[in-house]
Design a protein around this motif. Structure first.
Motif, PDB file in Angstrom:
ATOM      1  N   GLU A 103      87.148  34.848  54.794  1.00  0.00           N
ATOM      2  CA  GLU A 103      86.836  36.211  55.263  1.00  0.00           C
ATOM      3  C   GLU A 103      85.822  36.210  56.398  1.00  0.00           C
ATOM      4  O   GLU A 103      85.722  37.178  57.142  1.00  0.00           O
ATOM      5  CB  GLU A 103      86.404  37.126  54.104  1.00  0.00           C
ATOM      6  N   ARG A 104      85.068  35.120  56.563  1.00  0.00           N
ATOM      7  CA  ARG A 104      84.099  35.079  57.664  1.00  0.00           C
ATOM      8  C   ARG A 104      84.702  34.527  58.947  1.00  0.00           C
ATOM      9  O   ARG A 104      84.110  34.605  60.013  1.00  0.00           O
ATOM     10  CB  ARG A 104      82.899  34.209  57.273  1.00  0.00           C
ATOM     11  N   GLY A 105      85.886  33.895  58.824  1.00  0.00           N
ATOM     12  CA  GLY A 105      86.535  33.327  60.014  1.00  0.00           C
ATOM     13  C   GLY A 105      86.362  31.826  60.112  1.00  0.00           C
ATOM     14  O   GLY A 105      86.711  31.216  61.122  1.00  0.00           O
ATOM     15  N   ASN A 106      85.814  31.203  59.044  1.00  0.00           N
ATOM     16  CA  ASN A 106      85.757  29.729  59.007  1.00  0.00           C
ATOM     17  C   ASN A 106      87.081  29.213  58.485  1.00  0.00           C
ATOM     18  O   ASN A 106      87.723  29.874  57.663  1.00  0.00           O
ATOM     19  CB  ASN A 106      84.643  29.266  58.057  1.00  0.00           C
ATOM     20  N   CYS A 107      87.473  28.017  58.945  1.00  0.00           N
ATOM     21  CA  CYS A 107      88.751  27.511  58.443  1.00  0.00           C
ATOM     22  C   CYS A 107      88.582  26.277  57.566  1.00  0.00           C
ATOM     23  O   CYS A 107      87.556  25.597  57.616  1.00  0.00           O
ATOM     24  CB  CYS A 107      89.723  27.247  59.590  1.00  0.00           C
ATOM     25  N   ARG A 108      89.578  26.046  56.751  1.00  0.00           N
ATOM     26  CA  ARG A 108      89.613  24.867  55.874  1.00  0.00           C
ATOM     27  C   ARG A 108      91.021  24.308  55.851  1.00  0.00           C
ATOM     28  O   ARG A 108      91.992  25.074  55.958  1.00  0.00           O
ATOM     29  CB  ARG A 108      89.262  25.236  54.435  1.00  0.00           C
ATOM     30  N   LEU A 109      91.118  22.991  55.622  1.00  0.00           N
ATOM     31  CA  LEU A 109      92.413  22.362  55.401  1.00  0.00           C
ATOM     32  C   LEU A 109      92.858  22.719  53.988  1.00  0.00           C
ATOM     33  O   LEU A 109      92.039  22.700  53.058  1.00  0.00           O
ATOM     34  CB  LEU A 109      92.292  20.840  55.521  1.00  0.00           C
ATOM     35  N   SER A 110      94.131  23.063  53.836  1.00  0.00           N
ATOM     36  CA  SER A 110      94.636  23.357  52.490  1.00  0.00           C
ATOM     37  C   SER A 110      95.931  22.580  52.267  1.00  0.00           C
ATOM     38  O   SER A 110      96.392  21.879  53.169  1.00  0.00           O
ATOM     39  CB  SER A 110      94.892  24.858  52.334  1.00  0.00           C
ATOM     40  N   ASP A 111      96.499  22.745  51.094  1.00  0.00           N
ATOM     41  CA  ASP A 111      97.737  22.066  50.702  1.00  0.00           C
ATOM     42  C   ASP A 111      97.622  20.546  50.835  1.00  0.00           C
ATOM     43  O   ASP A 111      98.114  19.959  51.811  1.00  0.00           O
ATOM     44  CB  ASP A 111      98.938  22.592  51.515  1.00  0.00           C
ATOM     45  N   LEU A 112      96.986  19.942  49.858  1.00  0.00           N
ATOM     46  CA  LEU A 112      96.828  18.483  49.893  1.00  0.00           C
ATOM     47  C   LEU A 112      97.935  17.792  49.099  1.00  0.00           C
ATOM     48  O   LEU A 112      97.779  16.672  48.632  1.00  0.00           O
ATOM     49  CB  LEU A 112      95.430  18.080  49.385  1.00  0.00           C
TER      50      LEU A 112
ATOM     51  N   ASN B 106      84.411  17.331  48.740  1.00  0.00           N
ATOM     52  CA  ASN B 106      83.230  18.190  48.710  1.00  0.00           C
ATOM     53  C   ASN B 106      82.836  18.511  50.153  1.00  0.00           C
ATOM     54  O   ASN B 106      81.856  17.992  50.680  1.00  0.00           O
ATOM     55  CB  ASN B 106      82.099  17.450  47.974  1.00  0.00           C
ATOM     56  N   SER B 107      83.666  19.322  50.797  1.00  0.00           N
ATOM     57  CA  SER B 107      83.423  19.642  52.202  1.00  0.00           C
ATOM     58  C   SER B 107      83.692  21.128  52.412  1.00  0.00           C
ATOM     59  O   SER B 107      84.613  21.692  51.805  1.00  0.00           O
ATOM     60  CB  SER B 107      84.374  18.823  53.082  1.00  0.00           C
ATOM     61  N   SER B 108      82.910  21.728  53.299  1.00  0.00           N
ATOM     62  CA  SER B 108      83.136  23.147  53.590  1.00  0.00           C
ATOM     63  C   SER B 108      84.329  23.322  54.535  1.00  0.00           C
ATOM     64  O   SER B 108      84.636  24.436  54.933  1.00  0.00           O
ATOM     65  CB  SER B 108      81.878  23.757  54.200  1.00  0.00           C
TER      66      SER B 108
ATOM     67  N   ILE C 122      88.310  21.483  61.814  1.00  0.00           N
ATOM     68  CA  ILE C 122      89.409  20.641  61.301  1.00  0.00           C
ATOM     69  C   ILE C 122      89.009  19.159  61.418  1.00  0.00           C
ATOM     70  O   ILE C 122      89.249  18.356  60.507  1.00  0.00           O
ATOM     71  CB  ILE C 122      90.712  20.892  62.103  1.00  0.00           C
ATOM     72  N   THR C 123      88.410  18.810  62.559  1.00  0.00           N
ATOM     73  CA  THR C 123      88.025  17.413  62.778  1.00  0.00           C
ATOM     74  C   THR C 123      87.021  16.973  61.704  1.00  0.00           C
ATOM     75  O   THR C 123      87.124  15.866  61.169  1.00  0.00           O
ATOM     76  CB  THR C 123      87.431  17.239  64.197  1.00  0.00           C
ATOM     77  N   CYS C 124      86.080  17.853  61.364  1.00  0.00           N
ATOM     78  CA  CYS C 124      85.123  17.521  60.282  1.00  0.00           C
ATOM     79  C   CYS C 124      85.879  17.349  58.957  1.00  0.00           C
ATOM     80  O   CYS C 124      85.567  16.448  58.176  1.00  0.00           O
ATOM     81  CB  CYS C 124      84.099  18.639  60.093  1.00  0.00           C
ATOM     82  N   GLY C 125      86.841  18.235  58.704  1.00  0.00           N
ATOM     83  CA  GLY C 125      87.618  18.153  57.459  1.00  0.00           C
ATOM     84  C   GLY C 125      88.375  16.833  57.385  1.00  0.00           C
ATOM     85  O   GLY C 125      88.346  16.137  56.352  1.00  0.00           O
ATOM     86  N   LEU C 126      89.039  16.456  58.473  1.00  0.00           N
ATOM     87  CA  LEU C 126      89.793  15.193  58.473  1.00  0.00           C
ATOM     88  C   LEU C 126      88.844  14.013  58.287  1.00  0.00           C
ATOM     89  O   LEU C 126      89.121  13.078  57.536  1.00  0.00           O
ATOM     90  CB  LEU C 126      90.562  15.032  59.799  1.00  0.00           C
ATOM     91  N   HIS C 127      87.728  14.078  58.979  1.00  0.00           N
ATOM     92  CA  HIS C 127      86.740  13.011  58.896  1.00  0.00           C
ATOM     93  C   HIS C 127      86.274  12.843  57.448  1.00  0.00           C
ATOM     94  O   HIS C 127      86.168  11.726  56.940  1.00  0.00           O
ATOM     95  CB  HIS C 127      85.561  13.388  59.797  1.00  0.00           C
ATOM     96  N   HIS C 128      86.031  13.956  56.771  1.00  0.00           N
ATOM     97  CA  HIS C 128      85.588  13.913  55.377  1.00  0.00           C
ATOM     98  C   HIS C 128      86.657  13.236  54.507  1.00  0.00           C
ATOM     99  O   HIS C 128      86.356  12.344  53.709  1.00  0.00           O
ATOM    100  CB  HIS C 128      85.320  15.336  54.885  1.00  0.00           C
ATOM    101  N   LEU C 129      87.909  13.653  54.689  1.00  0.00           N
ATOM    102  CA  LEU C 129      88.986  13.046  53.892  1.00  0.00           C
ATOM    103  C   LEU C 129      89.070  11.549  54.171  1.00  0.00           C
ATOM    104  O   LEU C 129      89.181  10.734  53.246  1.00  0.00           O
ATOM    105  CB  LEU C 129      90.331  13.718  54.212  1.00  0.00           C
ATOM    106  N   HIS C 130      89.003  11.181  55.452  1.00  0.00           N
ATOM    107  CA  HIS C 130      89.144   9.759  55.808  1.00  0.00           C
ATOM    108  C   HIS C 130      88.004   8.924  55.206  1.00  0.00           C
ATOM    109  O   HIS C 130      88.223   7.788  54.788  1.00  0.00           O
ATOM    110  CB  HIS C 130      89.180   9.595  57.335  1.00  0.00           C
TER     111      HIS C 130
END
Ligand SMILES: Nc1ncnc2c1ncn2[C@@H]1O[C@H](COP(=O)(O)OP(=O)(O)OP(=O)(O)O)[C@@H](O)[C@H]1O
Length: 549
Positions: free
Chosen positions: A322-331, A243-245, A296-304
């Motif tokens: 479309e706004r230019g924010n990124c997310r980690l994909s392919d889990l 549950n992370s943006s 990306i660091t926030c995404g990794l932190h959330h997963l960890h």
């Protein structure tokens, strides 16, 4: 040779872009009518039996629950003040640094001073007397305590009353709708966006809400043949728990005759590999590197924090929206550790991004992701991975040797001193020396490279991305460059497989589905119809709701 002419591609792109624009226009901007049936009391009773009611889940975490609890509280002045105070505290947490003190003083004056108009009467005497004449330092400590007392208050009588109110009945109606069976009939399908190991990923649109998503289709027979069923279920469960943006989220899981389908956040701005190598000169500007690295660091932190090791950190797996924010994909390679501090040894990942301990099949955990992040930052800045130059042919053995032995050199002037230091610390050969893994509280977000980033605002989506993808460009390969899948032969599906498909196809994911309902305007439409129906003089009372909106 390409079977599809350029015209097919053009038609597919146009339909896809138009569908995206119809979503952007929102419900008000669209002329198509939608019908919605909310179940009646009998179904609600059934749903109520199934819920393990808790204040946190029903009134805070679930978006529709939160909205209805707010509506309920707004009918009682004291409850409404309590929520207004909590909202102000959230605003305080997200405020720019230079606004914080003024806002803090205002909150204390408005809510904690006993003589103020909005004073919270349920707060303890100790709290209100401490609030009078408190210094800024005291206030910083008082507000979180008052926040806790307010929550405690709301969990008591207000929550009990809410559960008996028509607002909670409405919540149960939405929960009943949330449990509907999801099939392909709920969606319009658009062009293929990419190809995965077990099937295509295509763009789809939910008929009811008009929200666009990406649908990853996993061929049932192919999964069975390549023994991928367990992995697919794990990927689905991991996506569902996230549950992370900053990580792609799951909205629906359903099955068709041939496929298991994961419906996820649509990321239509292309992947970072494309942006590093295919747009202008190789590499990205430092403001973009900083922004993506922070996300990306926030995404990794959330997963960890959820005891998940991502194991496939690389630019290709970071997608832009479309706004230019990124997310980690392919889990697909991610694993969940049974205990947060367990270690595993299974070799997994992509050559050139795998850490020394993964390569050597020594015990590892989250440290592997931090090493791969170091490789990714290096690549974003220089257009080369740290151990292989662009287009350089290197054998697996040589690559392995370089990762294990070579010191990383920073030849490009684009590396600032802080970027270089961050990469060096993330690329430490030994996990115990690596930033992120040196001790249990080691947090890469505290590195000087990020000094200009307010992580709370970033996570709340309040920081504008430095680059916005072109809304008229389809950031995906042309259809004719995406290979089609050949038919899977010699596999029969049996009872055991059907059981697995059922376990996989669980329908709507509650939090994402509820957000989608609110975002689409449907929630407000239903509320306003219900409100009109309840006005004096309107005899049309509704229990179940069937609306044409
Ligand atoms: N959420 C998404 N939004 C837009 N496009 C996506 C999304 N997810 C995946 N894609 C596209 O589909 C392609 C395949 O997806 P993904 O990598 O998740 O599949 P996979 O089966 O894990 O593939 P592989 O194992 O080969 O990496 C991606 O390279 C990307 O182009």
């Amino acid at each position: 040779m390409c079977d599809l002419g350029g015209l097919d591609n053009l038609i597919a792109n146009t339909a896809y872009l138009q569908a995206r624009k119809s979503t952007d226009a929102g419900v008000g901007g669209s002329k198509r009518r939608r019908s919605l049936a909310l179940p009646g009391p009998a179904k609600c009773m059934e749903i109520r039996q199934l819920l393990h009611l808790s204040f946190a889940s029903e009134c805070e975490e679930q978006p529709i629950g939160r909205r209805l609890f707010h509506s309920f509280c707004n009918s009682v002045a004291e409850y409404s003040r309590a929520l207004a105070f909590l909202d102000q505290v959230v605003e305080l947490e997200l405020a720019e640094d230079n606004m914080q003190n003024a806002l803090l003083c205002k909150i204390v004056a408005d809510f904690l001073q006993p003589d103020s108009e909005n004073s919270l009467s349920f707060l303890s005497d100790a709290m209100t007397s401490a609030a009078s004449g408190a210094s800024e330092v005291d206030m910083k400590e008082l507000v979180p305590r008052a926040q806790q007392e307010t929550r405690q208050f709301l969990m008591g009588k207000p929550f009990r009353e809410y559960l008996e109110s028509p607002f909670f009945q409405r919540f149960l109606q939405w929960k009943a709708l949330e449990q509907q069976k999801i099939t392909e009939k709920h969606f319009y399908e658009f062009r293929v966006l990419g190809k995965g190991g077990f099937g295509e990923v295509c763009a789809i649109q939910v008929k009811l809400t008009r929200k666009m998503h990406a649908c990853k289709k996993l061929n049932k027979k192919s999964l069975k043949k390549k023994k991928g069923q367990k992995m697919a279920l794990l990927e689905k469960e991991i996506l569902e728990s996230v549950n992370s943006s900053m990580v792609v989220r799951l909205a629906y899981a359903f099955e068709t005759k041939e496929h298991l389908c994961l419906v996820m956040t649509l990321m239509n701005g292309g992947d970072l590999k494309f942006h590093i190598y295919n747009v202008g000169k190789r590499g990205l500007s430092m403001d973009r590197v900083l922004f993506y690295t922070a996300q990306i660091t926030c995404g990794l932190h959330h997963l960890h924090r959820l005891s998940i090791i991502y194991r496939d950190m690389k630019p290709e797996n970071v997608l832009l929206d479309e706004r230019g924010n990124c997310r980690l994909s392919d889990l697909g390679l991610a694993v969940v550790l049974r205990n947060a501090d367990d270690k595993i040894t299974q070799r997994a990942g992509t050559n050139g991004y795998m850490s020394p301990e993964v390569i050597k099949e020594e015990p590892y955990s989250y440290d592997a992701d931090w090493f791969a992040l170091g490789c990714t930052i290096h690549e974003m800045i220089s257009g080369n991975t740290p151990f292989r130059n662009f287009h350089e042919q290197v054998s697996k053995e040589e690559l392995r040797r370089r990762v294990l032995q070579d010191k990383v050199v920073f030849t490009k002037t684009a590396f600032t001193a802080e970027a270089q230091d961050l990469c060096t610390q993330l690329l430490a050969k030994r996990a115990c020396d690596r930033l992120g893994s040196r001790n249990p509280n080691d947090d890469p977000r505290q590195h000087g490279f990020f000094h200009s980033i307010n992580f709370q605002r970033l996570e709340a989506g309040l920081v504008s991305p430095p680059f916005v993808p072109d809304p008229d460009v389809v950031y995906a390969k042309d259809l004719c460059d995406i290979d089609e899948f050949s038919e899977v032969k010699g596999v029969e599906l049996d009872e055991q497989d059907l059981k697995f498909h059922k376990e996989f196809a669980t329908g709507c994911v509650p939090l994402t589905w509820q957000e989608e309902i609110i975002e689409s305007g449907l929630f407000d439409d239903v509320e306003s119809v219900q409100h009109r129906a309840s006005l004096p003089g309107n005899s049309e009372r509704r229990s179940g709701v069937c609306l044409i909106l």
